[in-house]
Design a protein around this motif. Structure first.
Motif, short mmCIF file in Angstrom:
data_model
loop_
_atom_site.label_atom_id
_atom_site.label_comp_id
_atom_site.label_asym_id
_atom_site.label_seq_id
_atom_site.Cartn_x
_atom_site.Cartn_y
_atom_site.Cartn_z
N SER A 49 50.93 44.36 48.13
CA SER A 49 49.90 45.34 48.90
C SER A 49 50.63 46.73 48.32
O SER A 49 51.81 46.87 48.38
CB SER A 49 50.11 44.96 50.30
OG SER A 49 50.13 46.31 50.97
N TYR A 50 49.60 47.60 48.36
CA TYR A 50 50.17 49.25 47.98
C TYR A 50 51.09 49.72 49.01
O TYR A 50 52.18 50.35 48.68
CB TYR A 50 48.90 49.93 47.75
CG TYR A 50 49.35 51.27 46.97
CD1 TYR A 50 50.20 51.34 45.58
CD2 TYR A 50 49.24 52.24 47.65
CE1 TYR A 50 50.09 52.56 45.19
CE2 TYR A 50 49.31 53.88 46.96
CZ TYR A 50 49.93 53.70 45.78
OH TYR A 50 50.24 54.92 45.19
N SER A 51 50.80 49.29 50.33
CA SER A 51 51.61 49.93 51.33
C SER A 51 52.91 49.17 51.21
O SER A 51 54.05 49.90 51.57
CB SER A 51 51.31 49.59 52.66
OG SER A 51 50.85 47.95 52.89
N PHE A 79 47.28 46.20 45.68
CA PHE A 79 45.89 46.05 46.35
C PHE A 79 45.93 47.19 47.58
O PHE A 79 47.04 47.38 48.17
CB PHE A 79 45.57 44.73 47.00
CG PHE A 79 45.37 43.73 45.78
CD1 PHE A 79 45.38 43.86 44.63
CD2 PHE A 79 44.61 42.64 46.20
CE1 PHE A 79 44.91 42.95 43.51
CE2 PHE A 79 44.30 41.66 45.43
CZ PHE A 79 44.43 41.78 44.05
N THR A 80 44.84 47.79 47.98
CA THR A 80 44.73 48.51 48.86
C THR A 80 43.32 48.85 49.26
O THR A 80 42.30 48.49 48.46
CB THR A 80 45.35 50.04 48.69
OG1 THR A 80 45.26 51.02 49.86
CG2 THR A 80 44.83 50.66 47.30
N VAL A 118 45.73 49.70 40.38
CA VAL A 118 45.62 49.96 41.89
C VAL A 118 44.23 49.56 42.23
O VAL A 118 43.31 49.99 41.57
CB VAL A 118 45.65 51.17 42.47
CG1 VAL A 118 45.46 50.96 44.00
CG2 VAL A 118 47.33 51.85 42.33
N ILE A 119 43.97 48.10 42.69
CA ILE A 119 42.73 47.70 43.08
C ILE A 119 42.24 47.97 44.18
O ILE A 119 43.03 47.57 45.43
CB ILE A 119 42.95 46.22 42.80
CG1 ILE A 119 43.52 45.78 41.48
CG2 ILE A 119 41.35 45.43 42.91
CD1 ILE A 119 42.59 46.18 40.37
N THR A 120 41.13 48.53 44.67
CA THR A 120 40.57 48.67 45.98
C THR A 120 40.09 47.70 46.48
O THR A 120 38.85 46.94 46.04
CB THR A 120 39.62 49.94 45.89
OG1 THR A 120 40.21 51.07 45.05
CG2 THR A 120 39.21 50.38 47.19
#
Length: 575
Positions: A49-51, A79-80, A118-120
């Motif tokens: 997770s990007y967060s 991922f975000t 970064v995957i949306t």
């Protein structure tokens, strides 16, 4: 949870809420080692997770620095549900406006770049958690707390979720409810622990589903979430740490090894060792008495192994040696076949003579890494990203010891191939239309040995069996681009007879006018392949005409046959 046929690894241990749900303090050095070891557990990029990357930056600085290095090398993904750094930070500031002390990283400079990978994702994790809570009946709490406390939770939590549409769904959202409504300390404690785990489980499942992934198991004190893994041995940190630490290979070199073209070969060897250890650990107490467990066995067989130099070739040799030693001590390591490990297709290439084998190895070594194997079956292995390839050698003929039927039958049990290509030398049947060195591709294989003989004539009774349609199609594609010799497609005559007679060849042509050539082994190939429902084809080249035989042209024929086969294999790998 539904099983996922994937090798992607989700870094669930970076989730601070998940760690706090079981009161785990994760040290930076351990987290760094887990990330580093995980690179050897999969061919696909791991993801986080990007967060979590942001939220780990203060507590796990070495780990997040390493993750950013992996991102630069395109080894990891984040991922975000946001499309830019600014959008992401703003959303976090809104979400945690009332909880800045716990999330200071979003209100001060933390990470200045968005990242390469970064995957949306579609949809909000918070919205998904809100939906999970509204649908939940909280039966997991019923037996743990008092009836009155259960009724409060069941009635008040949905109202709280509906009443606050802006805040993040963490355990702190329920602090006021627990402090004001639940007076019993035991019930309060059980509710807090259970809600923490509920949130963490749903959050993790969201990312597992998004990336079609699994998690790393056997992380110290984090085993409570191991049930979310697809296979507990495939991604066991405990097992991979033991295996990788045996070589004393420095962690600083892991990225270089991961990016090496030969890495897939190393990956599959390690996967076989890891799965063998896992299977051993599930065995009887006899194994534990001998080695304590599967890890003890691997440590035992590695005792006298020379530590590898700082390159992947030595690393491959080191672990291949360990795997072969383990196989000799414990047969269960033989049961871990390539198909068990990775689900890829398997191709078997079969040759008969030393000359054929020499050219097969030359052609494949020019394109791939080829490793010699000498466990219970002498063979050569080539591991590619999309297919496992094995080269074996049989003796001449159909039915003798080591001949094609016996050798291929044994190969069926060991390799469980999807495809078989037999290559090498053959005799041509039409010297007026063919040339020495021309390639022969079987459309059908005719066993000429089966016949009825009476006083006046010989009546052929052997079947003409069609080869694989798929392999014919791929071979036809190779033939279109082939310029090294002629290519002839048709019926191949095959039998035990070592032919050196023009009269015999003429007799075969009278019995079956469509033959383009013949050999002594392909009838065995088609027999075993059809019996095991495996696609097969014969691709050989002309070394003589079945009479006035010499060895003069065998090298040319072997070369052309193997060159044609390697070009066909390369097309198969593109499909």
């Amino acid at each position: 949870m539904n099983k996922r046929n994937s090798e992607s690894i989700y870094y669930h241990f970076l989730d601070r809420e998940l760690r706090e749900s079981i009161k785990l303090t994760l040290f930076d050095d351990l987290a760094l080692d887990i990330v580093a070891k995980s690179m050897f557990m999969s061919l696909r990029p791991p993801y986080a997770s990007y967060s979590h990357l942001w939220e780990s930056n203060i507590e796990l600085p070495k780990t997040t620095t390493y993750l950013r290095q992996l991102d630069i090398c395109d080894i990891v993904q984040f991922f975000t549900n946001h499309r830019s750094l600014e959008d992401f930070v703003l959303s976090r500031q809104i979400l945690y406006a009332n909880d800045q002390n716990r999330y200071p990283m979003y209100f001060h400079d933390s990470i200045s770049s968005w990242g390469n990978n970064v995957i949306t994702l579609n949809g909000s994790t918070t919205d998904l958690l809100r939906k999970n809570f509204l649908e939940e009946k909280f039966d997991f709490l019923r037996e743990k707390i008092s009836t009155s406390a259960f009724d409060i939770i069941k009635g008040q939590v949905p109202l709280l979720i509906l009443g606050d549409q802006k805040s993040a769904i963490t355990i702190h959202l329920f602090d006021k409810l627990l402090n004001e409504k639940i007076s019993d300390y035991h019930s309060k404690r059980q509710i807090e622990l259970s809600l923490r785990m509920f949130i963490s489980e749903k959050y993790t499942q969201r990312y597992l589903n998004a990336g079609n992934g699994t998690i790393i198991t056997d992380i110290p004190q984090l085993q409570a979430y191991d049930f979310l893994a697809n296979n507990k041995w495939d991604t066991s940190y405990k097992i991979y740490k033991k295996i990788l630490d045996l070589s004393c290979f420095p962690i600083e070199k892991y990225i270089e090894i991961k990016l090496d073209p030969m890495f897939p070969e190393l990956y599959y060897i390690l996967k076989k060792i890891a799965n063998g250890i896992g299977l051993l650990n599930e065995q009887s107490n006899l194994v534990r008495a001998r080695y304590n467990n599967g890890l003890g066995l691997i440590e035992y067989v590695s005792t006298n192994s020379t530590k590898p130099a700082l390159n992947i070739t030595d690393l491959l040799f080191y672990y291949d040696n360990i795997l072969n030693k383990a196989r000799r001590l414990e047969p269960i390591f033989m049961e871990v076949s390539p198909m068990d490990v990775n689900g890829k297709k398997t191709l078997l290439v079969v040759v008969t003579t030393i000359t054929e084998l020499r050219y097969a190895l030359k052609m494949f070594r020019d394109e791939f890494t080829v490793n010699e194997r000498t466990d219970d079956f002498g063979y050569y292995s080539i591991i590619t990203l999309s297919m496992n390839i094995y080269i074996i050698k049989s003796q001449m003929g159909l039915t003798g010891p080591g001949a094609s039927i016996m050798t291929l039958s044994k190969a069926m049990d060991k390799f469980k191939p999807d495809y078989i290509i037999m290559g090498g030398i053959a005799f041509g049947a039409n010297p007026d239309k063919q040339k020495i060195g021309d390639v022969l591709i079987a459309s059908q294989i005719w066993n000429y040995e089966i016949k009825k003989v009476n006083e006046t004539k010989i009546i052929p009774r052997g079947d003409k069996t069609q080869v694989s349609t798929y392999l014919r199609q791929i071979s036809d594609m190779t033939a279109v681009d082939w310029t090294s010799s002629g290519v002839h497609i048709g019926v191949i005559a095959s039998g035990e007879t070592l032919v050196n007679s023009k009269d015999f060849i003429n007799t075969l042509k009278e019995q079956e006018s469509e033959i383009i050539g013949g050999d002594m082994e392909s009838a065995g190939l088609i027999t075993v392949a059809i019996g095991n429902q495996v696609d097969c084809i014969m691709v050989k080249a002309i070394c003589d005409w079945g009479y006035d035989k010499t060895d003069e042209n065998q090298e040319l024929a072997a070369f052309n046959s193997m060159k044609f086969i390697i070009e066909t294999v390369k097309k198969m790998l593109q499909v």
